[in-house]
Write an enzyme that holds these catalytic residues in place. Structure first.
Site, mmCIF file in Angstrom:
data_model
loop_
_atom_site.group_PDB
_atom_site.id
_atom_site.type_symbol
_atom_site.label_atom_id
_atom_site.label_comp_id
_atom_site.label_asym_id
_atom_site.label_seq_id
_atom_site.Cartn_x
_atom_site.Cartn_y
_atom_site.Cartn_z
ATOM 1 N N TYR A 127 0.836 -1.199 0.000
ATOM 2 C CA TYR A 127 0.000 0.000 0.000
ATOM 3 C C TYR A 127 0.876 1.257 0.000
ATOM 4 C CZ TYR A 127 -3.528 3.355 1.628
ATOM 5 O OH TYR A 127 -4.359 4.435 1.764
ATOM 6 N N SER A 128 1.891 1.265 0.859
ATOM 7 C CA SER A 128 2.792 2.418 0.944
ATOM 8 C C SER A 128 3.528 2.639 -0.372
ATOM 9 C CB SER A 128 3.804 2.213 2.072
ATOM 10 O OG SER A 128 3.148 2.101 3.308
ATOM 11 N N LYS B 271 1.156 4.214 -2.883
ATOM 12 C CA LYS B 271 0.865 5.619 -2.582
ATOM 13 C C LYS B 271 2.051 6.513 -2.919
ATOM 14 C CE LYS B 271 -3.297 5.026 -1.265
ATOM 15 N NZ LYS B 271 -4.400 5.558 -2.074
ATOM 16 N N ALA C 62 -8.645 10.630 6.420
ATOM 17 C CA ALA C 62 -10.094 10.791 6.529
ATOM 18 C C ALA C 62 -10.707 9.469 6.957
ATOM 19 C CB ALA C 62 -10.682 11.239 5.186
ATOM 20 N N SER D 154 -13.022 6.356 6.896
ATOM 21 C CA SER D 154 -13.532 5.562 5.776
ATOM 22 C C SER D 154 -14.017 4.212 6.308
ATOM 23 C CB SER D 154 -12.443 5.350 4.734
ATOM 24 O OG SER D 154 -11.431 4.512 5.267
#
Length: 155
Positions: free
Chosen positions: A13-14, A17, A45, A47
């Protein structure tokens, strides 16, 4: 934030991104000549994913509505910002930038791990930093003093 700072258990994921940040930086350079401005928002945020790991009061503070105004401003025709990275969440808005130490040049001499260790303090000293904004600025600092068509040449 996982791409900027890393996060345990989120290597893939990192990586994805941070790849988006690199792509956006390149698009900002390529689009500038055509007045296409590109910036990156690293939002925190609430989610569906974060609700499994955050308490309700934290989710309430991390409403997407607190990120949306920055996105709207960056899209407005009056905004001339380009190539920037913003960290946003819970009403907090901040622009991030890269900085680099002065480092140490080993050109013109043989060196190994021992010499790197001897200069370690200087290599990592953030008391006097630079803020390279392009590959060109970065490259010129790196090849400074190198006797080549890319460097300034040795005195």
């Amino acid at each position: 934030a996982a791409g900027i700072y890393g996060n345990c258990g989120q290597a893939k994921y990192s990586m994805a991104k941070m790849g988006l940040i690199g792509m956006a930086n390149t698009l900002a350079i390529e689009g500038a000549a055509k007045n296409v401005l590109v910036n990156t928002i690293a939002p925190l945020a609430g989610s569906r994913i974060s609700e499994t790991v955050m308490p309700p009061q934290m989710l309430e503070a991390l409403k997407p509505e607190y990120v949306a105004p920055l996105a709207a401003y960056l899209c407005h025709e009056s905004c001339k910002e380009n190539g920037s990275l913003f960290e946003v969440g819970a009403g907090f808005h901040a622009r991030l930038r890269w900085q680099r130490t002065q480092g140490h040049h080993f050109q013109g001499q043989a060196f190994g791990p021992e010499e790197v260790a001897e200069k370690w303090q200087q290599i990592g000293d953030f008391d006097d930093v630079t803020y390279p904004k392009s590959i060109g600025e970065s490259l010129m600092s790196i090849v400074q003093g190198v006797d080549s068509p890319f460097g300034q040449g040795k005195p």
